[in-house]
Design a protein around this motif. Structure first.
Motif, mmCIF file in Angstrom:
data_model
loop_
_atom_site.group_PDB
_atom_site.id
_atom_site.type_symbol
_atom_site.label_atom_id
_atom_site.label_comp_id
_atom_site.label_asym_id
_atom_site.label_seq_id
_atom_site.Cartn_x
_atom_site.Cartn_y
_atom_site.Cartn_z
ATOM 1 N N UNK A 205 0.765 -1.252 0.000
ATOM 2 C CA UNK A 205 0.000 0.000 0.000
ATOM 3 C C UNK A 205 0.794 1.300 0.000
ATOM 4 N N UNK A 206 2.105 1.272 0.132
ATOM 5 C CA UNK A 206 2.838 2.525 0.283
ATOM 6 C C UNK A 206 3.759 2.770 -0.908
ATOM 7 N N UNK A 207 3.600 3.933 -1.537
ATOM 8 C CA UNK A 207 4.481 4.377 -2.621
ATOM 9 C C UNK A 207 4.624 5.896 -2.541
ATOM 10 N N UNK A 208 5.534 6.374 -1.685
ATOM 11 C CA UNK A 208 5.655 7.820 -1.477
ATOM 12 C C UNK A 208 6.342 8.553 -2.625
ATOM 13 N N UNK A 209 6.971 7.825 -3.550
ATOM 14 C CA UNK A 209 7.750 8.455 -4.614
ATOM 15 C C UNK A 209 6.898 8.958 -5.777
ATOM 16 N N UNK A 210 5.613 8.669 -5.764
ATOM 17 C CA UNK A 210 4.700 9.051 -6.845
ATOM 18 C C UNK A 210 3.585 9.884 -6.242
ATOM 19 N N UNK A 211 3.110 10.889 -6.988
ATOM 20 C CA UNK A 211 2.029 11.714 -6.442
ATOM 21 C C UNK A 211 0.665 11.299 -6.971
ATOM 22 N N UNK A 212 0.629 10.606 -8.091
ATOM 23 C CA UNK A 212 -0.632 10.151 -8.663
ATOM 24 C C UNK A 212 -0.350 8.986 -9.599
ATOM 25 N N UNK A 213 -1.341 8.125 -9.795
ATOM 26 C CA UNK A 213 -1.128 6.952 -10.623
ATOM 27 C C UNK A 213 -2.078 6.875 -11.803
ATOM 28 N N UNK A 214 -1.645 6.174 -12.865
ATOM 29 C CA UNK A 214 -2.434 5.958 -14.073
ATOM 30 C C UNK A 214 -2.731 4.460 -14.194
ATOM 31 N N UNK A 215 -3.462 4.068 -15.246
ATOM 32 C CA UNK A 215 -3.707 2.647 -15.488
ATOM 33 C C UNK A 215 -2.388 1.891 -15.601
ATOM 34 N N UNK A 216 -1.439 2.448 -16.363
ATOM 35 C CA UNK A 216 -0.128 1.817 -16.521
ATOM 36 C C UNK A 216 0.612 1.680 -15.198
ATOM 37 N N UNK A 217 0.482 2.700 -14.347
ATOM 38 C CA UNK A 217 1.080 2.653 -13.022
ATOM 39 C C UNK A 217 0.521 1.471 -12.236
ATOM 40 N N UNK A 218 -0.801 1.335 -12.228
ATOM 41 C CA UNK A 218 -1.432 0.233 -11.491
ATOM 42 C C UNK A 218 -0.976 -1.117 -12.042
ATOM 43 N N UNK A 219 -0.983 -1.273 -13.359
ATOM 44 C CA UNK A 219 -0.564 -2.541 -13.972
ATOM 45 C C UNK A 219 0.847 -2.910 -13.533
ATOM 46 N N UNK A 220 1.755 -1.944 -13.582
ATOM 47 C CA UNK A 220 3.160 -2.184 -13.227
ATOM 48 C C UNK A 220 3.335 -2.438 -11.730
ATOM 49 N N UNK A 221 2.739 -1.584 -10.894
ATOM 50 C CA UNK A 221 2.943 -1.699 -9.446
ATOM 51 C C UNK A 221 2.306 -2.954 -8.867
ATOM 52 N N UNK A 222 1.147 -3.327 -9.358
ATOM 53 C CA UNK A 222 0.504 -4.540 -8.855
ATOM 54 C C UNK A 222 1.378 -5.758 -9.169
ATOM 55 N N UNK A 223 2.010 -5.749 -10.319
ATOM 56 C CA UNK A 223 2.896 -6.856 -10.683
ATOM 57 C C UNK A 223 4.192 -6.788 -9.872
ATOM 58 N N UNK A 224 4.802 -5.609 -9.800
ATOM 59 C CA UNK A 224 6.054 -5.440 -9.040
ATOM 60 C C UNK A 224 5.901 -5.809 -7.570
ATOM 61 N N UNK A 225 4.754 -5.468 -7.001
ATOM 62 C CA UNK A 225 4.520 -5.715 -5.580
ATOM 63 C C UNK A 225 3.931 -7.108 -5.323
ATOM 64 N N UNK A 226 3.955 -7.961 -6.352
ATOM 65 C CA UNK A 226 3.599 -9.382 -6.252
ATOM 66 C C UNK A 226 2.142 -9.632 -5.847
ATOM 67 N N UNK A 227 1.230 -8.850 -6.437
ATOM 68 C CA UNK A 227 -0.185 -9.045 -6.151
ATOM 69 C C UNK A 227 -0.928 -9.628 -7.353
ATOM 70 N N UNK A 228 -0.150 -10.156 -8.319
ATOM 71 C CA UNK A 228 -0.758 -10.743 -9.512
ATOM 72 C C UNK A 228 -0.152 -12.106 -9.844
#
Length: 147
Positions: free
Chosen positions: A40-63
């Protein structure tokens, strides 16, 4: 005499670190806190896009095995997030009274419903909104994103 003095100094140091909240006393609590940070924590970004969600969900091992349907990333420092734990207790969805609320910058990632793990696809919604977080321990740290 020297080993006893060394032992006493190490014990004093440990107690000082515990008192300052720099050492977590419980492995279970620390595991839940680390999981909260990963999911749940990503302080380095101020807002996210669809691409952000796709990448972060995979990077953070939730897929890995299935697509997590919904997840929220908080775009605040961990110190701002931890400060929520010092607000008044409120009722969590599970009926416990260890939740706290505050207003944070977030990106909500919602699975589109037509994707398959590990290539899950998400829609992003960035906002500043009220969040509810469960906290545990002494000192209290966030361990669960409630809503």
């Amino acid at each position: 005499m020297a080993p006893q003095r060394t032992h006493s100094l190490l014990l004093l140091l440990l107690l000082t670190l515990l008192g300052l909240g720099l050492v977590q006393p419980s492995y279970g609590q620390d595991h839940m806190y680390q999981r909260f940070l990963r999911q749940h924590v990503d302080p380095d970004v101020s807002t996210g896009s669809d691409g952000y969600c796709n990448l972060m969900m995979q990077r953070r091992k939730m897929t890995l095995h299935q697509c997590k349907r919904f997840n929220t990333f908080i775009h605040e420092s961990i110190w701002n997030i931890r400060s929520i734990c010092s607000t008044a207790n409120i009722l969590c969805k599970n009926g416990k009274m260890n939740c706290h609320e505050g207003v944070m910058k977030v990106t909500d990632c919602k699975e589109t419903g037509n994707s398959k793990a590990p290539n899950c696809r998400y829609r992003a919604k960035a906002s500043t909104r009220r969040v509810v977080i469960a906290c545990e321990g002494n000192p209290e740290v966030p361990v669960h994103f409630d809503r």
